[in-house]
Design a protein around this motif. Sequence first.
Motif, short mmCIF file in Angstrom:
data_model
loop_
_atom_site.label_atom_id
_atom_site.label_comp_id
_atom_site.label_asym_id
_atom_site.label_seq_id
_atom_site.Cartn_x
_atom_site.Cartn_y
_atom_site.Cartn_z
N VAL A 1 -3.02 15.83 -10.29
CA VAL A 1 -1.77 16.47 -10.72
C VAL A 1 -1.60 16.54 -12.23
O VAL A 1 -0.87 17.40 -12.73
N THR A 2 -2.26 15.65 -12.97
CA THR A 2 -2.12 15.65 -14.42
C THR A 2 -2.74 16.91 -15.00
O THR A 2 -3.92 17.19 -14.78
N GLY A 3 -1.94 17.67 -15.71
CA GLY A 3 -2.42 18.91 -16.30
C GLY A 3 -2.37 20.11 -15.39
O GLY A 3 -2.73 21.22 -15.80
N TRP B 1 -2.61 5.57 -6.87
CA TRP B 1 -1.96 6.42 -7.85
C TRP B 1 -2.97 7.04 -8.80
O TRP B 1 -2.85 8.20 -9.19
N GLU B 2 -4.01 6.29 -9.15
CA GLU B 2 -5.02 6.82 -10.06
C GLU B 2 -5.71 8.05 -9.47
O GLU B 2 -5.97 9.02 -10.17
N ALA B 3 -6.02 8.00 -8.17
CA ALA B 3 -6.65 9.14 -7.51
C ALA B 3 -5.72 10.34 -7.47
O ALA B 3 -6.13 11.48 -7.69
N CYS B 4 -4.45 10.06 -7.19
CA CYS B 4 -3.44 11.13 -7.15
C CYS B 4 -3.25 11.73 -8.54
O CYS B 4 -3.18 12.95 -8.70
N GLN C 1 0.83 -1.20 0.00
CA GLN C 1 0.00 0.00 0.00
C GLN C 1 0.87 1.25 0.00
O GLN C 1 1.84 1.33 0.75
N LYS C 2 0.54 2.18 -0.86
CA LYS C 2 1.22 3.47 -0.88
C LYS C 2 0.21 4.58 -0.64
O LYS C 2 -0.98 4.43 -0.93
N TYR C 3 0.71 5.68 -0.12
CA TYR C 3 -0.11 6.85 0.13
C TYR C 3 0.52 8.03 -0.61
O TYR C 3 1.74 8.21 -0.54
N CYS D 1 8.81 12.56 -15.66
CA CYS D 1 7.77 12.29 -16.64
C CYS D 1 6.59 11.60 -15.96
O CYS D 1 6.76 10.59 -15.28
N LYS D 2 5.40 12.13 -16.14
CA LYS D 2 4.18 11.52 -15.59
C LYS D 2 3.65 10.55 -16.62
O LYS D 2 2.86 10.91 -17.49
N GLY D 3 4.10 9.28 -16.53
CA GLY D 3 3.75 8.29 -17.54
C GLY D 3 4.92 8.06 -18.47
O GLY D 3 5.91 8.79 -18.44
N ASN D 4 4.83 7.04 -19.31
CA ASN D 4 5.91 6.73 -20.25
C ASN D 4 5.32 6.18 -21.56
O ASN D 4 5.11 4.99 -21.66
N PRO D 5 5.08 7.05 -22.55
CA PRO D 5 5.34 8.48 -22.53
C PRO D 5 4.29 9.23 -21.71
O PRO D 5 3.24 8.69 -21.39
N GLY D 6 4.62 10.48 -21.38
CA GLY D 6 3.71 11.29 -20.60
C GLY D 6 4.16 12.73 -20.56
O GLY D 6 5.00 13.17 -21.35
N THR D 7 3.61 13.48 -19.61
CA THR D 7 3.95 14.89 -19.46
C THR D 7 5.36 15.04 -18.90
O THR D 7 5.67 14.50 -17.84
N LEU D 8 6.20 15.75 -19.61
CA LEU D 8 7.63 15.81 -19.33
C LEU D 8 8.07 17.19 -18.88
O LEU D 8 7.64 18.21 -19.43
N GLU D 9 8.96 17.20 -17.87
CA GLU D 9 9.64 18.42 -17.43
C GLU D 9 11.12 18.10 -17.22
O GLU D 9 11.46 16.96 -16.97
N TYR D 10 11.96 19.11 -17.33
CA TYR D 10 13.37 18.91 -16.97
C TYR D 10 13.93 20.21 -16.42
O TYR D 10 13.40 21.29 -16.64
#
Length: 210
Positions: free
Chosen positions: A31-33, A24-27, A7-9, A88-97
């Motif tokens: 945060v996505t977008g 993770w789905e709820a989180c 279990q993770k929180y 990256c949120k996902g692979n591929p997904g939203t990317l920052e660096y």
Amino acid sequence: MAKKAKQKYYVVWRGFKPGIYETWEACKKQVTGFDGAKYKSFTSREEAEQAFDESYETVVERKGKKDLFRLKTKEKPILKSLAVDAACKGNPGTLEYQGVFTATQTPVFKRGPYEMGTVNIGEFLAIVLGLAWLKKNKLDYPVYSDSRTAIAWVRNKRVNTKLKKSAKNARLFAAVDKAVEWLKTNDYKNPVLKWETRLWGEIPADFGRK
């Protein structure tokens, strides 16, 4: 018999609705977008509640990063350097660096979000931007990355990705083409070095989202 996943929180400090989430789905929905989202996972509810009462920056510093001035390892990082990383949120997904000064963790640059990217592409772009920034400012600092793949791409001046171009990631691929062109048309003396996470902890430019 397959092991049951632990279990993770998930703590969301900055998102559509800050709070503590049990999946993770709820989180992800929070945060996505969301520009500049700040979140992190924990292994117990108690730890998550304590973290939520603190700031994101305080928790990341405590959990993921060692005091580089007090390292006792035989091999030590060069503190007068630039450290880069990607998330990256996902692979591929939203990317920052982003890039920071290694010793002080002072931000130097941050780019994104880009749609439909990968961590390796982000790491590559971060290294090249770091090299370009150092050259522009006439600094001989080395650049640290924890991605062997991205370091190889920089060395070869070629991005060997399986990611397909699309309308969503056209802006990202334009940045990649520009970075490759910079490598082919510019000389630089700054070493690009591998950050040894096992010895030194998370790279100072880490986004703290693991």
